[in-house]
Write a protein that holds these residues in place. Structure first.
Motif, short mmCIF file in Angstrom:
data_model
loop_
_atom_site.label_atom_id
_atom_site.label_comp_id
_atom_site.label_asym_id
_atom_site.label_seq_id
_atom_site.Cartn_x
_atom_site.Cartn_y
_atom_site.Cartn_z
N GLU A 5 0.87 -1.35 0.13
CA GLU A 5 0.16 -0.09 -0.05
C GLU A 5 0.86 1.50 0.07
N ARG A 6 0.37 2.28 -0.43
CA ARG A 6 1.09 3.45 -0.38
C ARG A 6 0.22 4.68 0.55
N ALA A 7 0.87 5.13 1.18
CA ALA A 7 0.14 5.84 2.29
C ALA A 7 -0.08 7.39 1.82
N CYS A 8 -1.43 7.78 1.71
CA CYS A 8 -1.83 9.08 1.16
C CYS A 8 -1.17 10.04 2.32
N ARG A 9 -0.33 10.98 1.76
CA ARG A 9 0.52 11.91 2.79
C ARG A 9 0.22 13.37 2.40
N VAL A 10 -0.28 14.02 3.65
CA VAL A 10 -0.71 15.29 3.80
C VAL A 10 0.28 16.14 4.55
N LEU A 11 0.51 17.29 4.16
CA LEU A 11 1.33 18.22 4.88
C LEU A 11 0.42 19.26 5.33
N VAL A 12 0.60 19.32 6.86
CA VAL A 12 -0.07 20.60 7.37
C VAL A 12 0.90 21.59 7.89
N ALA A 13 0.87 22.78 7.25
CA ALA A 13 1.83 23.83 7.57
C ALA A 13 1.38 24.94 8.25
N GLY A 14 1.93 25.30 9.46
CA GLY A 14 1.50 26.46 10.11
C GLY A 14 2.75 27.44 9.66
N ILE A 15 1.92 28.57 9.36
CA ILE A 15 3.04 29.99 8.81
C ILE A 15 2.51 30.83 9.70
N GLY A 16 3.44 31.84 9.80
CA GLY A 16 3.38 33.36 10.34
C GLY A 16 4.56 33.73 11.17
N ASN A 17 4.59 34.68 11.75
CA ASN A 17 5.35 35.57 12.48
C ASN A 17 4.98 35.57 13.88
N VAL A 18 5.41 34.89 14.80
CA VAL A 18 4.97 35.03 16.15
C VAL A 18 4.90 36.36 16.93
N PHE A 19 6.08 37.14 16.42
CA PHE A 19 6.33 38.29 17.11
C PHE A 19 5.39 39.57 16.48
N LEU A 20 4.48 39.14 15.65
CA LEU A 20 3.48 40.02 14.99
C LEU A 20 2.04 39.72 15.50
N GLY A 21 2.05 39.50 16.70
CA GLY A 21 0.37 39.39 17.17
C GLY A 21 -0.17 38.37 16.36
N ASP A 22 -1.45 38.62 15.76
CA ASP A 22 -2.12 37.69 15.46
C ASP A 22 -1.59 36.79 13.98
N ASP A 23 -0.57 37.58 13.53
CA ASP A 23 0.24 36.90 12.29
C ASP A 23 0.77 35.43 12.76
N GLY A 24 0.99 35.24 14.32
CA GLY A 24 1.25 33.89 14.47
C GLY A 24 0.10 32.86 14.69
N PHE A 25 -0.79 32.98 14.05
CA PHE A 25 -2.05 32.20 14.26
C PHE A 25 -1.82 30.70 13.90
N GLY A 26 -1.29 30.65 12.55
CA GLY A 26 -0.86 29.69 11.86
C GLY A 26 0.23 28.60 12.61
N VAL A 27 1.12 29.32 13.27
CA VAL A 27 1.89 28.76 14.20
C VAL A 27 1.26 27.99 15.42
N GLU A 28 0.37 28.73 15.95
CA GLU A 28 -0.23 28.37 17.13
C GLU A 28 -1.17 27.07 16.85
N VAL A 29 -1.66 27.08 15.73
CA VAL A 29 -2.42 26.04 15.21
C VAL A 29 -1.80 24.82 15.16
N ALA A 30 -0.41 24.73 14.58
CA ALA A 30 0.27 23.82 14.25
C ALA A 30 0.74 23.44 15.68
N ARG A 31 0.83 24.23 16.38
CA ARG A 31 1.21 23.35 17.96
C ARG A 31 0.16 22.74 18.42
N HIS A 32 -1.00 23.24 18.67
CA HIS A 32 -2.11 22.52 18.76
C HIS A 32 -2.38 21.26 18.29
N LEU A 33 -2.24 21.07 17.11
CA LEU A 33 -2.38 19.89 16.33
C LEU A 33 -1.36 18.96 16.80
#
Length: 284
Positions: free
Chosen positions: A98-126
């Motif tokens: 079998e071949r595993a279906c592969r998915v990348l979830v990429a959290g992106i953003g700058n944690v030093f710019l307030g809400d711009d760090g949203f993607g990073v926080e979601v990645a940490r949560h996941l």
């Protein structure tokens, strides 16, 4: 040592038949090392993993680069770093058919710019939840080129998580498909102005310490095949002020909901990719 790694990283064919089964990047295998004296071989015997690449040395022998499912540093192996990427010969792997279906979830953003760090926080949560086989959650922050290279690693689907102002109430979540036709300029969001597979046409170069999802996707498509399925999960920011090191209340409250949304999208994308054999990839 440098010559060794150069030889080992020589690209082999797209697939090799092992015990009557086609094995290629993404194929699931069980490890059966021949060595008995090596402690690492003893530890890895019977472990299951995913073939990241098929390599061929200067003598023509095939070597399968494998990352192990339960390795907490598996993403380092996918980045082709030694210590988390193990090479085995054809008679040392057992294809699981079998071949595993592969998915990348990429959290992106700058944690030093307030809400711009949203993607990073979601990645940490996941990342704090149990890992779904075939799904890699990575905090890319502002490392745009790292994400470009990651998109070349035979993923079937990618979900980018980012903060993006769209004129909605703070904390509002939106799912964008950047492969759909762009909206008129006055209504388009940053993630919809350009499709990643569109001709380059002299586009602007990517800043290596910046993270514009559209530019990242476009550059990745210019370099080679990219995942066929792409989604961008956006959150409406309340603030993106410099030297503000935490998310605003409405955006912080949206993090668990965004994580649930990402998980739902992952399941949908795995199901759709499985129906297509997990092999279709778009080219720029």
């Amino acid at each position: 040592m440098g010559d060794f790694w150069t030889r080992m990283e020589g690209r082999g064919p797209a697939e090799v038949v092992v015990d009557g089964v086609e094995v290629r990047a993404g194929s699931r295998v069980r490890l059966r090392p021949r060595g008995t004296a090596d402690v690492l071989d003893l530890v890895l015997t019977g472990r299951e993993g995913v073939v990241e690449a098929v390599e061929q040395d200067e003598e023509g022998a095939f070597h399968f680069a494998v990352t192990v499912d339960d390795d907490p540093g598996r993403d380092l192996g996918e980045a082709r770093l030694p210590g988390h990427r193990f090479f085995y010969a054809a008679d040392e792997i057992e294809p699981l058919g079998e071949r595993a279906c592969r998915v990348l979830v990429a959290g992106i953003g700058n944690v030093f710019l307030g809400d711009d760090g949203f993607g990073v926080e979601v990645a940490r949560h996941l990342s704090a939840a149990p890992r779904t086989p075939g799904v890699d959650v990575v905090d890319f922050g502002i490392r745009g080129m790292d994400l470009v290279y990651a998109l070349q690693r035979d993923y079937d689907a990618v979900i980018l998580v980012d903060a993006s102002p769209r004129g909605e109430p703070p904390g509002t979540l939106t799912v964008l498909d950047p492969t759909e036709p762009a909206e008129p300029a006055e209504h388009a969001s940053p993630g919809q102005r350009e499709a990643p597979g569109a001709p380059a046409g002299g586009g602007q170069p990517l800043e290596t310490h910046g993270m514009d999802p559209v530019k990242v996707l476009r550059l990745a498509a210019e370099l080679g095949p990219v995942p066929r399925l792409i989604r961008i999960v956006c959150c409406e920011p309340e603030s993106a002020a410099e030297a503000l090191y935490e998310l605003s209340a409405p955006v912080q409250a949206a993090v668990p909901e965004a994580a649930s949304l990402v998980n739902a999208l992952v399941m949908e994308m795995i199901a759709e990719s499985a129906g297509r054999g997990c092999r279709d990839r778009a080219h720029g």
